[in-house]
Scaffold this motif. Structure first.
Motif, PDB file in Angstrom:
ATOM      1  N   GLY A  44     -26.250  44.225  62.772  1.00 41.69           N
ATOM      2  CA  GLY A  44     -26.161  43.744  64.143  1.00 41.69           C
ATOM      3  C   GLY A  44     -26.691  42.335  64.290  1.00 41.69           C
ATOM      4  N   LEU A  45     -27.776  42.034  63.585  1.00 42.85           N
ATOM      5  CA  LEU A  45     -28.353  40.688  63.657  1.00 42.85           C
ATOM      6  C   LEU A  45     -27.409  39.655  63.062  1.00 42.85           C
ATOM      7  CD1 LEU A  45     -32.166  40.745  62.766  1.00 42.85           C
ATOM      8  CD2 LEU A  45     -31.078  40.082  64.911  1.00 42.85           C
ATOM      9  N   MET A  46     -26.913  39.924  61.888  1.00 40.12           N
ATOM     10  CA  MET A  46     -26.071  38.941  61.204  1.00 40.12           C
ATOM     11  C   MET A  46     -24.785  38.668  61.980  1.00 40.12           C
ATOM     12  SD  MET A  46     -26.820  40.247  57.299  1.00 40.12           S
ATOM     13  CE  MET A  46     -25.873  38.993  56.460  1.00 40.12           C
ATOM     14  N   GLU A  47     -24.196  39.710  62.545  1.00 40.38           N
ATOM     15  CA  GLU A  47     -23.011  39.515  63.379  1.00 40.38           C
ATOM     16  C   GLU A  47     -23.370  38.787  64.675  1.00 40.38           C
ATOM     17  OE1 GLU A  47     -21.150  43.270  64.056  1.00 40.38           O
ATOM     18  OE2 GLU A  47     -20.792  43.654  61.926  1.00 40.38           O
ATOM     19  N   GLY A  48     -24.532  39.117  65.229  1.00 40.29           N
ATOM     20  CA  GLY A  48     -24.971  38.492  66.467  1.00 40.29           C
ATOM     21  C   GLY A  48     -25.223  37.004  66.318  1.00 40.29           C
ATOM     22  N   ARG A  51     -21.970  35.242  66.425  1.00 39.82           N
ATOM     23  CA  ARG A  51     -21.381  35.274  67.774  1.00 39.82           C
ATOM     24  C   ARG A  51     -22.069  34.288  68.701  1.00 39.82           C
ATOM     25  NH1 ARG A  51     -22.129  40.155  68.526  1.00 39.82           N
ATOM     26  NH2 ARG A  51     -23.782  40.229  70.084  1.00 39.82           N
ATOM     27  N   VAL A  52     -23.385  34.237  68.645  1.00 43.05           N
ATOM     28  CA  VAL A  52     -24.112  33.375  69.577  1.00 43.05           C
ATOM     29  C   VAL A  52     -23.907  31.903  69.250  1.00 43.05           C
ATOM     30  CG1 VAL A  52     -26.316  33.302  68.319  1.00 43.05           C
ATOM     31  CG2 VAL A  52     -26.298  33.099  70.802  1.00 43.05           C
ATOM     32  N   ILE A  53     -23.803  31.573  67.979  1.00 39.78           N
ATOM     33  CA  ILE A  53     -23.594  30.175  67.595  1.00 39.78           C
ATOM     34  C   ILE A  53     -22.205  29.693  68.013  1.00 39.78           C
ATOM     35  CG2 ILE A  53     -23.332  28.645  65.592  1.00 39.78           C
ATOM     36  CD1 ILE A  53     -25.619  30.220  64.273  1.00 39.78           C
ATOM     37  N   ALA A  54     -21.243  30.618  68.030  1.00 37.83           N
ATOM     38  CA  ALA A  54     -19.880  30.251  68.416  1.00 37.83           C
ATOM     39  C   ALA A  54     -19.657  30.311  69.931  1.00 37.83           C
ATOM     40  CB  ALA A  54     -18.880  31.177  67.716  1.00 37.83           C
ATOM     41  N   GLU A  55     -20.617  30.842  70.681  1.00 38.87           N
ATOM     42  CA  GLU A  55     -20.472  30.994  72.132  1.00 38.87           C
ATOM     43  C   GLU A  55     -20.624  29.636  72.840  1.00 38.87           C
ATOM     44  OE1 GLU A  55     -19.788  31.880  75.693  1.00 38.87           O
ATOM     45  OE2 GLU A  55     -19.705  33.577  74.302  1.00 38.87           O
ATOM     46  N   PRO A  56     -19.612  29.186  73.602  1.00 41.77           N
ATOM     47  CA  PRO A  56     -19.688  27.880  74.258  1.00 41.77           C
ATOM     48  C   PRO A  56     -20.527  27.862  75.537  1.00 41.77           C
ATOM     49  CG  PRO A  56     -17.590  28.921  74.728  1.00 41.77           C
ATOM     50  CD  PRO A  56     -18.290  29.817  73.766  1.00 41.77           C
ATOM     51  N   ASP A  57     -20.687  29.017  76.171  1.00 43.85           N
ATOM     52  CA  ASP A  57     -21.392  29.059  77.452  1.00 43.85           C
ATOM     53  C   ASP A  57     -22.901  29.216  77.221  1.00 43.85           C
ATOM     54  OD1 ASP A  57     -21.197  29.464  80.512  1.00 43.85           O
ATOM     55  OD2 ASP A  57     -22.425  31.150  79.839  1.00 43.85           O
ATOM     56  N   ALA A  58     -23.685  28.281  77.771  1.00 47.30           N
ATOM     57  CA  ALA A  58     -25.132  28.257  77.546  1.00 47.30           C
ATOM     58  C   ALA A  58     -25.823  29.501  78.111  1.00 47.30           C
ATOM     59  CB  ALA A  58     -25.738  26.994  78.168  1.00 47.30           C
ATOM     60  N   GLN A  59     -25.419  29.925  79.292  1.00 44.00           N
ATOM     61  CA  GLN A  59     -26.043  31.102  79.899  1.00 44.00           C
ATOM     62  C   GLN A  59     -25.773  32.365  79.080  1.00 44.00           C
ATOM     63  OE1 GLN A  59     -24.916  31.734  83.974  1.00 44.00           O
ATOM     64  NE2 GLN A  59     -26.309  33.453  84.266  1.00 44.00           N
ATOM     65  N   ARG A  61     -25.125  32.396  75.891  1.00 40.18           N
ATOM     66  CA  ARG A  61     -25.893  32.276  74.645  1.00 40.18           C
ATOM     67  C   ARG A  61     -27.318  32.762  74.850  1.00 40.18           C
ATOM     68  NH1 ARG A  61     -23.547  27.153  74.199  1.00 40.18           N
ATOM     69  NH2 ARG A  61     -25.543  26.143  74.679  1.00 40.18           N
ATOM     70  N   GLU A  62     -27.902  32.383  75.981  1.00 39.46           N
ATOM     71  CA  GLU A  62     -29.282  32.791  76.258  1.00 39.46           C
ATOM     72  C   GLU A  62     -29.391  34.307  76.337  1.00 39.46           C
ATOM     73  OE1 GLU A  62     -33.166  32.081  76.402  1.00 39.46           O
ATOM     74  OE2 GLU A  62     -31.631  30.504  76.255  1.00 39.46           O
ATOM     75  N   GLN A  63     -28.417  34.937  76.934  1.00 42.49           N
ATOM     76  CA  GLN A  63     -28.417  36.399  77.027  1.00 42.49           C
ATOM     77  C   GLN A  63     -28.329  37.039  75.642  1.00 42.49           C
ATOM     78  OE1 GLN A  63     -25.033  37.092  79.565  1.00 42.49           O
ATOM     79  NE2 GLN A  63     -26.175  36.756  81.460  1.00 42.49           N
ATOM     80  N   ILE A  64     -27.479  36.469  74.789  1.00 40.16           N
ATOM     81  CA  ILE A  64     -27.318  37.017  73.440  1.00 40.16           C
ATOM     82  C   ILE A  64     -28.588  36.815  72.622  1.00 40.16           C
ATOM     83  CG2 ILE A  64     -25.985  36.894  71.295  1.00 40.16           C
ATOM     84  CD1 ILE A  64     -23.599  35.949  72.940  1.00 40.16           C
ATOM     85  N   TRP A  65     -29.206  35.633  72.758  1.00 41.35           N
ATOM     86  CA  TRP A  65     -30.453  35.379  72.029  1.00 41.35           C
ATOM     87  C   TRP A  65     -31.514  36.400  72.407  1.00 41.35           C
ATOM     88  CZ3 TRP A  65     -30.204  32.880  67.820  1.00 41.35           C
ATOM     89  CH2 TRP A  65     -29.510  31.678  67.660  1.00 41.35           C
ATOM     90  N   THR A  66     -31.573  36.772  73.678  1.00 46.03           N
ATOM     91  CA  THR A  66     -32.552  37.749  74.140  1.00 46.03           C
ATOM     92  C   THR A  66     -32.320  39.112  73.495  1.00 46.03           C
ATOM     93  OG1 THR A  66     -32.786  36.629  76.277  1.00 46.03           O
ATOM     94  CG2 THR A  66     -33.510  38.921  76.157  1.00 46.03           C
ATOM     95  N   GLU A 139     -33.201  25.749  71.122  1.00 48.57           N
ATOM     96  CA  GLU A 139     -31.991  26.332  70.556  1.00 48.57           C
ATOM     97  C   GLU A 139     -31.689  25.811  69.156  1.00 48.57           C
ATOM     98  OE1 GLU A 139     -27.720  27.957  72.058  1.00 48.57           O
ATOM     99  OE2 GLU A 139     -28.623  26.279  73.135  1.00 48.57           O
ATOM    100  N   GLU A 140     -31.973  24.555  68.881  1.00 45.41           N
ATOM    101  CA  GLU A 140     -31.725  24.032  67.546  1.00 45.41           C
ATOM    102  C   GLU A 140     -32.589  24.752  66.518  1.00 45.41           C
ATOM    103  OE1 GLU A 140     -29.392  21.974  66.365  1.00 45.41           O
ATOM    104  OE2 GLU A 140     -28.604  22.217  68.394  1.00 45.41           O
ATOM    105  N   GLU A 141     -33.836  25.003  66.894  1.00 49.10           N
ATOM    106  CA  GLU A 141     -34.707  25.750  65.975  1.00 49.10           C
ATOM    107  C   GLU A 141     -34.223  27.190  65.829  1.00 49.10           C
ATOM    108  OE1 GLU A 141     -39.379  27.013  65.228  1.00 49.10           O
ATOM    109  OE2 GLU A 141     -38.834  25.907  67.043  1.00 49.10           O
ATOM    110  N   ARG A 142     -33.699  27.756  66.899  1.00 55.49           N
ATOM    111  CA  ARG A 142     -33.137  29.104  66.820  1.00 55.49           C
ATOM    112  C   ARG A 142     -32.028  29.158  65.774  1.00 55.49           C
ATOM    113  NH1 ARG A 142     -32.322  30.479  73.262  1.00 55.49           N
ATOM    114  NH2 ARG A 142     -34.369  31.409  73.665  1.00 55.49           N
TER     115      ARG A 142
END
Length: 205
Positions: A44-48, A51-59, A61-66, A139-142
């Motif tokens: 789940g982490l590796m797929e996530g 997905r989050v790096i390819a997501e264009p919408d900032a909001q 992305r934040e939800q996925i990072w959480t 986000e860059e460090e993420r």
């Protein structure tokens, strides 16, 4: 008995003994992993991360990072518990050969060319705990941590395959499953992990 017949008999015996040893290692590892959801969380982490790096919408992305942060916390906790349990096993059950050839019971024949999987699992537990993406400040460090965490998880998976089969087969599975060479994974993990890992793998007892 001619040489060819003797060679066939010896090869057959070695094959049967190696299969028996591999089955014992696989059953031992599966027995301890079965109480956890480590493989599911890791996938789940590796797929996530992808997905989050390819997501264009900032909001978004934040939800996925959480969500990924919560998954990381669960993975770190479960893998630490697994490593602690695995560490309680006797050394004769957890040693595996560092030689490239898959020969049976080389941990007994050449004990200096072995790796203690208890120490390896402890190292992996420390590594994935240290690189958690949820600890990043921006986000860059993420993204950097996500890349490193992915490599740490691949190396941990390589270690499991090494214990169940052999070092060579583990590298082949890594390349087949993730299209990533063992050497590339070593170049991508955290420097502290790489230093400790190489010391552990190349140690002579």
């Amino acid at each position: 008995m001619d040489f060819l017949t003797l060679a066939i008999i010896v090869t057959t015996v070695l094959y049967v003994l190696k299969k028996q040893e591999q089955r014992q290692h696989t059953q031992l590892l599966a027995q301890h992993l079965s109480r956890f959801q480590i493989e599911k969380l890791m996938g789940g982490l590796m797929e996530g991360y992808l997905r989050v790096i390819a997501e264009p919408d900032a909001q978004r992305r934040e939800q996925i990072w959480t969500v990924l942060e919560n998954t990381e916390i669960s993975l770190v906790s479960q893998f630490q518990r697994f490593a602690d349990e695995f560490a309680q096993l006797p050394a004769e059950q957890t040693r595996t050969s560092t030689l490239p050839l898959a020969l049976p019971y080389m941990d007994r024949v050449v004990p200096s060319a072995t790796l203690d999987m208890r120490a390896a699992m402890k190292l992996h537990a420390q590594a994935i705990a240290a690189v958690q993406v949820g600890q990043a400040q921006d986000e860059e460090e993420r993204k950097r941590r996500a890349f490193t965490m992915t490599a740490e998880l691949m190396l941990m998976q390589h270690t499991c395959h090494w214990f169940c089969k052999s070092r060579t087969i583990a590298a082949m599975r890594l390349l087949a499953r993730h299209k990533t060479a063992y050497e590339q994974v070593l170049d991508s993990i955290a420097p502290a992990t790489r230093k400790a890992y190489e010391k552990l793998v190349h140690a002579r007892n």
